[in-house]
Design a protein around this motif. Structure first.
Motif, PDB file in Angstrom:
ATOM      1  N   SER A 142      -4.324 -91.327 -11.324  1.00  0.00           N
ATOM      2  CA  SER A 142      -3.783 -92.591 -10.825  1.00  0.00           C
ATOM      3  C   SER A 142      -4.943 -93.571 -10.700  1.00  0.00           C
ATOM      4  N   TYR A 143      -4.604 -94.866 -10.535  1.00  0.00           N
ATOM      5  CA  TYR A 143      -5.656 -95.879 -10.509  1.00  0.00           C
ATOM      6  C   TYR A 143      -6.555 -95.703  -9.288  1.00  0.00           C
ATOM      7  N   GLU A 144      -5.947 -95.689  -8.101  1.00  0.00           N
ATOM      8  CA  GLU A 144      -6.763 -95.614  -6.891  1.00  0.00           C
ATOM      9  C   GLU A 144      -7.218 -94.190  -6.593  1.00  0.00           C
ATOM     10  N   GLY A 145      -6.293 -93.233  -6.758  1.00  0.00           N
ATOM     11  CA  GLY A 145      -6.621 -91.867  -6.367  1.00  0.00           C
ATOM     12  C   GLY A 145      -7.543 -91.156  -7.320  1.00  0.00           C
ATOM     13  N   THR A 146      -7.651 -91.641  -8.539  1.00  0.00           N
ATOM     14  CA  THR A 146      -8.513 -90.965  -9.526  1.00  0.00           C
ATOM     15  C   THR A 146      -9.609 -91.899 -10.038  1.00  0.00           C
ATOM     16  N   TYR A 147      -9.192 -93.048 -10.606  1.00  0.00           N
ATOM     17  CA  TYR A 147     -10.174 -93.951 -11.196  1.00  0.00           C
ATOM     18  C   TYR A 147     -11.152 -94.477 -10.140  1.00  0.00           C
ATOM     19  N   LEU A 148     -10.619 -95.154  -9.123  1.00  0.00           N
ATOM     20  CA  LEU A 148     -11.511 -95.709  -8.109  1.00  0.00           C
ATOM     21  C   LEU A 148     -12.199 -94.606  -7.314  1.00  0.00           C
ATOM     22  N   ALA A 149     -11.481 -93.508  -7.039  1.00  0.00           N
ATOM     23  CA  ALA A 149     -12.079 -92.424  -6.247  1.00  0.00           C
ATOM     24  C   ALA A 149     -13.201 -91.735  -7.012  1.00  0.00           C
ATOM     25  N   GLY A 150     -13.113 -91.722  -8.340  1.00  0.00           N
ATOM     26  CA  GLY A 150     -14.130 -91.025  -9.123  1.00  0.00           C
ATOM     27  C   GLY A 150     -15.342 -91.858  -9.439  1.00  0.00           C
ATOM     28  N   GLU A 171     -16.882-101.321  -6.450  1.00  0.00           N
ATOM     29  CA  GLU A 171     -16.406-102.698  -6.303  1.00  0.00           C
ATOM     30  C   GLU A 171     -16.610-103.486  -7.595  1.00  0.00           C
ATOM     31  N   ARG A 172     -17.752-103.282  -8.241  1.00  0.00           N
ATOM     32  CA  ARG A 172     -18.032-104.016  -9.482  1.00  0.00           C
ATOM     33  C   ARG A 172     -17.046-103.630 -10.583  1.00  0.00           C
ATOM     34  N   ALA A 173     -16.755-102.319 -10.719  1.00  0.00           N
ATOM     35  CA  ALA A 173     -15.820-101.870 -11.750  1.00  0.00           C
ATOM     36  C   ALA A 173     -14.403-102.368 -11.464  1.00  0.00           C
ATOM     37  N   HIS A 174     -14.007-102.331 -10.192  1.00  0.00           N
ATOM     38  CA  HIS A 174     -12.674-102.810  -9.827  1.00  0.00           C
ATOM     39  C   HIS A 174     -12.554-104.309 -10.104  1.00  0.00           C
ATOM     40  N   PHE A 190     -12.065-106.324 -21.168  1.00  0.00           N
ATOM     41  CA  PHE A 190     -12.633-105.463 -20.128  1.00  0.00           C
ATOM     42  C   PHE A 190     -13.863-104.770 -20.704  1.00  0.00           C
ATOM     43  N   GLU A 191     -15.011-105.124 -20.182  1.00  0.00           N
ATOM     44  CA  GLU A 191     -16.267-104.522 -20.622  1.00  0.00           C
ATOM     45  C   GLU A 191     -17.116-104.270 -19.391  1.00  0.00           C
ATOM     46  N   VAL A 192     -17.370-103.007 -19.118  1.00  0.00           N
ATOM     47  CA  VAL A 192     -18.151-102.683 -17.929  1.00  0.00           C
ATOM     48  C   VAL A 192     -18.786-101.311 -18.126  1.00  0.00           C
ATOM     49  N   GLU A 193     -19.888-101.114 -17.449  1.00  0.00           N
ATOM     50  CA  GLU A 193     -20.535 -99.800 -17.453  1.00  0.00           C
ATOM     51  C   GLU A 193     -20.681 -99.363 -15.997  1.00  0.00           C
ATOM     52  N   TYR A 194     -20.327 -98.118 -15.730  1.00  0.00           N
ATOM     53  CA  TYR A 194     -20.366 -97.617 -14.364  1.00  0.00           C
ATOM     54  C   TYR A 194     -20.731 -96.141 -14.375  1.00  0.00           C
ATOM     55  N   ARG A 195     -20.966 -95.629 -13.185  1.00  0.00           N
ATOM     56  CA  ARG A 195     -21.250 -94.201 -13.009  1.00  0.00           C
ATOM     57  C   ARG A 195     -20.052 -93.526 -12.370  1.00  0.00           C
ATOM     58  N   THR A 196     -19.809 -92.287 -12.808  1.00  0.00           N
ATOM     59  CA  THR A 196     -18.758 -91.489 -12.186  1.00  0.00           C
ATOM     60  C   THR A 196     -19.390 -90.276 -11.522  1.00  0.00           C
ATOM     61  N   GLU A 254     -14.089 -82.855  -9.595  1.00  0.00           N
ATOM     62  CA  GLU A 254     -14.094 -81.416  -9.358  1.00  0.00           C
ATOM     63  C   GLU A 254     -15.449 -80.774  -9.622  1.00  0.00           C
ATOM     64  N   ASP A 255     -16.189 -81.292 -10.601  1.00  0.00           N
ATOM     65  CA  ASP A 255     -17.472 -80.651 -10.897  1.00  0.00           C
ATOM     66  C   ASP A 255     -18.656 -81.335 -10.225  1.00  0.00           C
ATOM     67  N   GLY A 256     -18.466 -82.539  -9.655  1.00  0.00           N
ATOM     68  CA  GLY A 256     -19.529 -83.210  -8.917  1.00  0.00           C
ATOM     69  C   GLY A 256     -20.640 -83.785  -9.768  1.00  0.00           C
ATOM     70  N   LEU A 257     -20.496 -83.785 -11.103  1.00  0.00           N
ATOM     71  CA  LEU A 257     -21.566 -84.257 -11.975  1.00  0.00           C
ATOM     72  C   LEU A 257     -21.601 -85.781 -12.036  1.00  0.00           C
ATOM     73  N   LEU A 258     -22.808 -86.300 -12.135  1.00  0.00           N
ATOM     74  CA  LEU A 258     -22.993 -87.745 -12.282  1.00  0.00           C
ATOM     75  C   LEU A 258     -23.014 -88.080 -13.765  1.00  0.00           C
ATOM     76  N   ARG A 259     -22.198 -89.048 -14.178  1.00  0.00           N
ATOM     77  CA  ARG A 259     -22.142 -89.460 -15.577  1.00  0.00           C
ATOM     78  C   ARG A 259     -22.210 -90.975 -15.668  1.00  0.00           C
ATOM     79  N   HIS A 260     -22.754 -91.460 -16.770  1.00  0.00           N
ATOM     80  CA  HIS A 260     -22.756 -92.891 -17.067  1.00  0.00           C
ATOM     81  C   HIS A 260     -21.697 -93.143 -18.123  1.00  0.00           C
ATOM     82  N   VAL A 261     -20.819 -94.112 -17.876  1.00  0.00           N
ATOM     83  CA  VAL A 261     -19.687 -94.365 -18.758  1.00  0.00           C
ATOM     84  C   VAL A 261     -19.673 -95.828 -19.167  1.00  0.00           C
ATOM     85  N   SER A 262     -19.453 -96.056 -20.462  1.00  0.00           N
ATOM     86  CA  SER A 262     -19.276 -97.416 -20.974  1.00  0.00           C
ATOM     87  C   SER A 262     -17.806 -97.585 -21.332  1.00  0.00           C
ATOM     88  N   ALA A 263     -17.164 -98.606 -20.747  1.00  0.00           N
ATOM     89  CA  ALA A 263     -15.726 -98.794 -20.933  1.00  0.00           C
ATOM     90  C   ALA A 263     -15.463-100.141 -21.600  1.00  0.00           C
TER      91      ALA A 263
END
Length: 977
Positions: A357-365, A372-375, A390-396, A400-409
């Protein structure tokens, strides 16, 4: 469309209104934008009615205000762009409009609905008006108004005309806005369609009478399509026309998708398209009966070719695959739904198929610092007045695995009626790129700090700006003040010695322009005082994710002192080399003299051994013949047999000695055949056990899957038996003999150690647990007549015979020994790729072939031999067998006989003939005259070079001198039959 108030108008008024409607429709057809339609309608209506003002207003979502979108002004100032509160014009007026009733006011000053709110009407300069409300979904949405600055009595014609214009204009505006949104949507679709880093097309399937897809036509393709397929101008063309040999499986798959509507993802070849491989995702679109299929595909050709050629490492493949993967998302803000593919889920640390879901998964992750910047980026993309991108880069942080990732969207927003309805796009994992960037910054900082702590001249070359940064060592070590140095690559190149400059330029650009990263070289670098320093320079190229070179950092080390020492050492080395060469030349002259002496000693030893053995044998033969003559003269013929047996035995021993000598010299005649060595050693195992005696244990170890080898099996059998006898003699108190086979693949080094060519070999090793051999004995083990056995117990030819046989067979013999531990003798023979022949058991006739002369044979034989005695014996054997026999003494006489007697069936010829033609040449010439002719070669010692080691043709056979007459007769009968 029904005309409003038509029943209230006269026929002339209806005609007048119809004429105006035609003018309105003609004017509106000229505009395809909503604003232009509104302006054209209000201008035409206001002019026709000679009104003070005419315009369109849009009602706000809360129904509180009206904003003027278009306004034609006659005698009253325009209100275009202004917004007014509806309540300022009186609640009764607004209530009528919200109820959907046309508002008609002849004079606002006296009308009870407006009299209490004259301030509002005066603010817009209106005394009379007609306002037509426009409802959407039951809500007051917009209005068309006509204003007059003075009182006006409105006629039914006026009111109906305004109502008709309002309805028609509203419909035209809605249609224009829908078409505009459709064009914008199509443009966004086309932008996304062409921005995909993959091929995409829409095709139309054509089916045959049997229901099978037989062809398809391209309807749409994206910009990458031609690059991925090599097909130009594809839209409208049929695939069978473009590539007649295109594989049927593509038509079957697309046909199945078109028929069933079930999407398919396949990875298959397209040989007709330059042997490419594709990963394609096909799914049905449009109405099922249209048979339209959309295909998204990527070119896997390079990956497939790489896999087939070298199978690159799994880690590289995984990195390449991960770098190319894109996750897909689809956000629908109106419904509040979010859809992800599994790749997108993985970037948020979720398993495949997990709900999102948008808030429960996207924003929570999202990382808290990026949330705030991605939202905000999502909200900006969904803003109707924004760019819709929509062009943004953020970290997730993996849920479940707790890993830090850099994502380009990246994504595009879609709108309907001014509201965002959809945001779709892709996400990509750029973690490695960002980590590499961080590492690059860290490396750069370390280099900067290291540059301050070293005496090397550290440099940093930015290729994008051609700017070179040096550290202080450029001045301290080479005398170039940093303030006077031009910070470019050209300045550095200009300081290189002219003789080195082109070489260095080529070597460094070979790394920069290629795909390598490390560069090193040596050259002479001009110092500040004009002298040159010998330097060792090394650099490292930093590239972006696409492999483009960005920077190169390195350090230049001064080697001047070391080079000076090296030059001094080189001078000394040259002097020493000259001295060594003189000493070596003197040593070589002494060694040549020693080798000549050893050769003469070996020749003397060989001659003495031959003279001793052959004198013994000749004494036996001549003595037996002399005694036979004496007994014949005495009439005692019954005693002749023992002398005949003694003479034949001496002849056989002489023949065996000759074969050993020929084997040592590698001149013996071999009969090589594809041989199963395992079977051969198992067949002679029992014979070896009886030969070595009960006090020696024999073990055979045959390698499973042993290769075949092309070798004379009889000679190999003799060699193995000889090695086992030598092993037995080395174990006087008993012991163990192990015969072992193996497959050997010798590389350059291993082959060189064994004096062989690199390749595949079969090894046969005989190992004993005996006394072993001293190094001096190993060095002479293969010398002829060398033996460590007591006088009379060995000829000294055994190992030399094995050595000669192995070398003549293309192989080698090697000795591995240790005093007191035992010895291993290994024979290496080349692998043969054909299957081995079956070991045919020899059948021995119980009756001599010479005793079957009464069995007359049909056929004619030509015997060619320059030795009269041998020729006489061969002729008599052939005649005793019942054949017609012709004779010739050399090649020329043989050819005359062959030409004069075409009925000759068998040619028996000695290989060594006088007169310019040897036996092989006679046979070849005879076969050209009569291809069915059979040939039996008689060979002595050296003729094997003429016959060759290869297998003879099926119509040829070979006998080796000396031979028994019975063996000759058997061979003649075999080849004739």
């Amino acid at each position: 469309m029904p005309m409003p108030r038509s029943e209230e108008l006269s026929r002339e008024q209806l005609l007048e209104r119809q004429t105006f409607q035609l003018q309105l429709l003609d004017r509106l057809r000229q505009r395809d934008d909503a604003a232009g339609i509104l302006i054209a309608a209000t201008e035409l209506l206001g002019t026709h009615m000679k009104a003070g003002r005419c315009g369109f207003g849009a009602i706000s979502a809360d129904g509180a205000t009206v904003r003027v979108d278009a306004d034609w002004s006659g005698t009253i100032p325009s209100l275009a762009g202004e917004a007014r509160l509806l309540d300022s014009f009186g609640p009764d007026v607004i209530a009528e409009l919200r109820a959907g009733r046309t508002l008609v006011v002849s004079d606002s000053a006296v009308d009870p609905r407006t009299g209490a709110h004259l301030a509002g009407w005066n603010s817009i300069g209106v005394r009379a008006l007609v306002v037509v409300p426009l409802l959407r979904d039951g809500q007051f949405d917009a209005m068309l108004y006509v204003h007059e600055p003075t009182p006006r009595a409105w006629t039914a014609m006026d009111i109906s005309l305004v109502e008709d214009v309002a309805v028609r204009t509203r419909d035209a505006v809605d249609r224009a806005r829908t078409e505009a949104e459709l064009r914008a949507s199509e443009e966004r679709y086309r932008s996304l369609f062409n921005s995909i880093d993959a091929g995409f097309c829409v095709i139309e399937l054509r089916f045959g009478a049997d229901g099978r897809a037989e062809d398809y036509r391209f309807l749409e393709v994206n910009d990458s399509f031609e690059q991925y397929t090599g097909i130009a101008d594809a839209p409208g063309r049929w695939m069978r026309e473009i590539a007649p040999d295109h594989e049927q499986h593509w038509f079957d798959i697309y046909g199945r998708v078109a028929r069933t509507g079930v999407a398919e993802r396949i990875e298959l070849p397209a040989s007709a398209l330059d042997s490419r491989w594709y990963l394609a995702h096909a799914y049905r679109i449009d109405r099922p009966e249209q048979h339209h299929v959309a295909v998204l595909f990527s070119d896997l050709t390079e990956r497939r070719r790489t896999e087939q050629a070298l199978e690159r490492s799994r880690e590289e493949l995984e990195v390449a695959a991960a770098a190319a993967e894109l996750g897909r998302y689809d956000y629908r803000p109106r419904e509040g739904t979010l859809t992800w593919d599994d790749r997108c889920r993985a970037l948020f640390g979720l398993p495949p198929g997990a709900p999102v879901s948008y808030e429960g998964t996207y924003l929570a992750g999202l990382h808290p610092e990026d949330r705030e910047r991605a939202h905000s980026a999502v909200l900006a993309a969904l803003d109707p007045v924004g760019a819709g991108k929509f062009e943004v880069e953020y970290r997730t942080v993996g849920i479940e695995d707790g890993l830090l990732r850099h994502v380009s969207a990246h994504g595009l927003a879609f709108f309907e009626n001014g509201a965002a309805i959809r945001l779709i796009g892709t996400v990509q994992d750029v973690t490695k790129d960002r980590e590499a960037t961080a590492a690059l910054r860290e490396v750069s900082e370390r280099l900067r700090l290291a540059g301050r702590a070293t005496n090397d001249a550290v440099w940093d070359w930015d290729f994008r700006t051609n700017h070179v940064t040096w550290n202080e060592a450029l001045f301290e070590a080479y005398g170039h003040p940093l303030t006077t140095v031009e910070p470019t690559g050209e300045w550095w190149l200009g300081q290189i010695h002219p003789e080195d400059r082109n070489r260095i330029f080529a070597s460094i650009h070979l790394v920069i322009d290629g795909d390598a990263t490390d560069w090193t070289d040596e050259y002479r670098f001009r110092k500040g005082d004009g002298s040159y320093a010998d330097v060792f320079d090394r650099g490292y190229v930093l590239r972006d994710a696409a492999g483009t070179p960005l920077r190169m950092v390195g350090a230049m080390l001064d080697l001047s002192t070391r080079k000076a020492v090296e030059r001094q050492l080189e001078t000394e080395r040259q002097r020493l080399v000259h001295a060594v060469e003189e000493t070596t030349a003197e040593r070589d002259r002494a060694e040549d003299a020693l080798r000549q002496s050893q050769k003469m000693e070996a020749v003397g030893q060989l001659t003495g051994g031959l003279a001793h053995d052959f004198n013994n044998l000749l004494t036996g033969i001549s003595g037996a013949l002399e005694m036979m003559q004496v007994r014949i003269a005495q009439g005692r013929v019954t005693e002749l047999e023992k002398y005949s047996v003694a003479a034949q035995g001496a002849v056989r021993r002489a023949a065996a000695l000759t074969h050993r000598l020929l084997a040592f010299s590698r001149r013996q005649t071999l009969d090589p055949r594809p041989t199963d060595v395992n079977r051969l050693i198992f067949d002679v195992e029992e014979l070896i056990r009886r030969t070595v005696g009960p006090h020696v244990e024999v073990e055979t170890v045959g390698k499973a899957g042993l290769w075949s080898t092309l070798v004379d099996p009889n000679q190999l059998e003799n060699a193995i038996i000889n090695l086992c006898i030598n092993a037995r003699d080395a174990m006087p108190d008993g012991g163990r003999i192990t015969i072992e086979t193996a497959n050997k693949w010798l590389d350059e080094r291993a082959a060189r150690e064994r004096d062989l060519d690199p390749g595949q070999y079969v090894s046969i090793c005989v190992t004993d647990t005996g006394t072993g051999m001293a190094p001096d004995v190993v060095g002479r083990a293969f010398d002829p007549f060398f033996t460590t056995k007591p006088m009379g117990e060995g000829t000294g030819l055994g190992l030399s015979m094995i050595y000669g046989f192995a070398r003549q067979s293309g192989g080698q013999v090697r000795i591995y020994t240790e005093l007191g531990m035992g010895t291993t003798m290994c024979i290496y023979l080349p692998r043969h790729m054909d299957e081995p022949d079956g070991l045919l058991a020899e059948t021995h006739a119980t009756t001599s072939m010479l005793n079957r002369a009464d069995e007359a044979q049909a056929g004619c034989i030509l015997v060619v031999d320059d030795e009269p005695t041998v020729r006489m014996l061969v002729v008599e054997v052939a005649e005793d067998l019942g054949y017609d026999v012709l004779e010739a003494f050399d090649g020329q006489s043989a050819m005359r006989a062959l030409q004069a007697n075409p009925g000759i069936d068998l040619l028996i010829t000695d290989v060594g003939l006088p007169g310019g033609m040897n036996g092989r040449q006679v046979a070849d010439a005879a076969l050209s005259l009569k291809p069915s002719l059979k040939v039996l070669f008689i060979t002595g010692y050296a003729e094997n070079a003429v016959i060759g080691n290869a297998q003879l043709a099926p119509n040829m056979a070979l006998v080796t001198k000396p031979f028994a007459m019975d063996a000759l007769a058997a061979r003649i009968r075999d080849i004739m039959e």
